[in-house]
Design a protein around this motif. Sequence first.
Motif, PDB file in Angstrom:
ATOM      1  N   LEU A  26       4.761   4.312  12.079  1.00  0.00           N
ATOM      2  CA  LEU A  26       3.567   4.124  11.244  1.00  0.00           C
ATOM      3  C   LEU A  26       3.854   4.322   9.765  1.00  0.00           C
ATOM      4  O   LEU A  26       3.083   3.670   9.192  1.00  0.00           O
ATOM      5  N   TRP A  27       4.753   4.937   9.553  1.00  0.00           N
ATOM      6  CA  TRP A  27       5.012   4.930   7.969  1.00  0.00           C
ATOM      7  C   TRP A  27       5.415   3.720   7.309  1.00  0.00           C
ATOM      8  O   TRP A  27       5.257   3.237   6.426  1.00  0.00           O
ATOM      9  N   PHE A  28       6.297   3.088   8.380  1.00  0.00           N
ATOM     10  CA  PHE A  28       6.795   1.979   7.783  1.00  0.00           C
ATOM     11  C   PHE A  28       5.803   0.580   7.723  1.00  0.00           C
ATOM     12  O   PHE A  28       5.786  -0.071   6.880  1.00  0.00           O
ATOM     13  N   CYS A  29       4.883   0.873   8.750  1.00  0.00           N
ATOM     14  CA  CYS A  29       3.607   0.111   8.662  1.00  0.00           C
ATOM     15  C   CYS A  29       3.008   0.486   7.470  1.00  0.00           C
ATOM     16  O   CYS A  29       2.586  -0.819   6.674  1.00  0.00           O
ATOM     17  N   LEU A  32       4.656  -1.301   4.664  1.00  0.00           N
ATOM     18  CA  LEU A  32       4.504  -2.794   4.514  1.00  0.00           C
ATOM     19  C   LEU A  32       3.064  -3.386   4.349  1.00  0.00           C
ATOM     20  O   LEU A  32       2.864  -4.116   3.411  1.00  0.00           O
ATOM     21  N   TYR A  33       2.196  -2.523   4.822  1.00  0.00           N
ATOM     22  CA  TYR A  33       0.699  -2.685   4.081  1.00  0.00           C
ATOM     23  C   TYR A  33       0.547  -2.591   2.627  1.00  0.00           C
ATOM     24  O   TYR A  33       0.284  -3.794   1.887  1.00  0.00           O
ATOM     25  N   ALA A  34       1.340  -1.615   1.973  1.00  0.00           N
ATOM     26  CA  ALA A  34       1.095  -1.462   0.441  1.00  0.00           C
ATOM     27  C   ALA A  34       1.862  -2.558  -0.153  1.00  0.00           C
ATOM     28  O   ALA A  34       1.610  -3.202  -1.346  1.00  0.00           O
ATOM     29  N   VAL A  35       3.215  -3.037   0.515  1.00  0.00           N
ATOM     30  CA  VAL A  35       3.779  -4.196  -0.190  1.00  0.00           C
ATOM     31  C   VAL A  35       2.824  -5.499  -0.082  1.00  0.00           C
ATOM     32  O   VAL A  35       2.977  -6.150  -0.849  1.00  0.00           O
TER      33      VAL A  35
END
Length: 137
Positions: A26-29, A32-35
Amino acid sequence: MSASVVAVSAMGLRQSMAWLHTWVGLWFCWLLYAVFLTGTLAVFEEPVTHWMTPEHHASEPAVAGTRPGPVDRERRLTLGAGFLARNAPDASYWEIWPADRNQDNALFSYWLDAEGAHVATQLDPETGKPAVVEVDL
């Protein structure tokens, strides 16, 4: 100890790895969303900025009337070749671009000088002379 640490330590290895996989995923998603969101905003910065400044929209018709009409591609290529023949006759490499990604009525010339340095010039598509380029700072 906090309740979540006690709850995780009370679980078996498989359950604790599933819990870790869920939260790290979840944190990684979200990362990635922010990037991807910031990358998308960077790509579309110019159109969004134009859209957000309505004062420019009012002046566009007046400016459009002062711009020259499109010059056909063959004429632009001839002007570019003439410019290069006059200014870089001994160059080992010539390149003429009659358009770019922002405008179809453009003319750019590139060549290698005697020292092998890459030289670029934007030309006026009507006259074939070096154009005065406005730089946004």
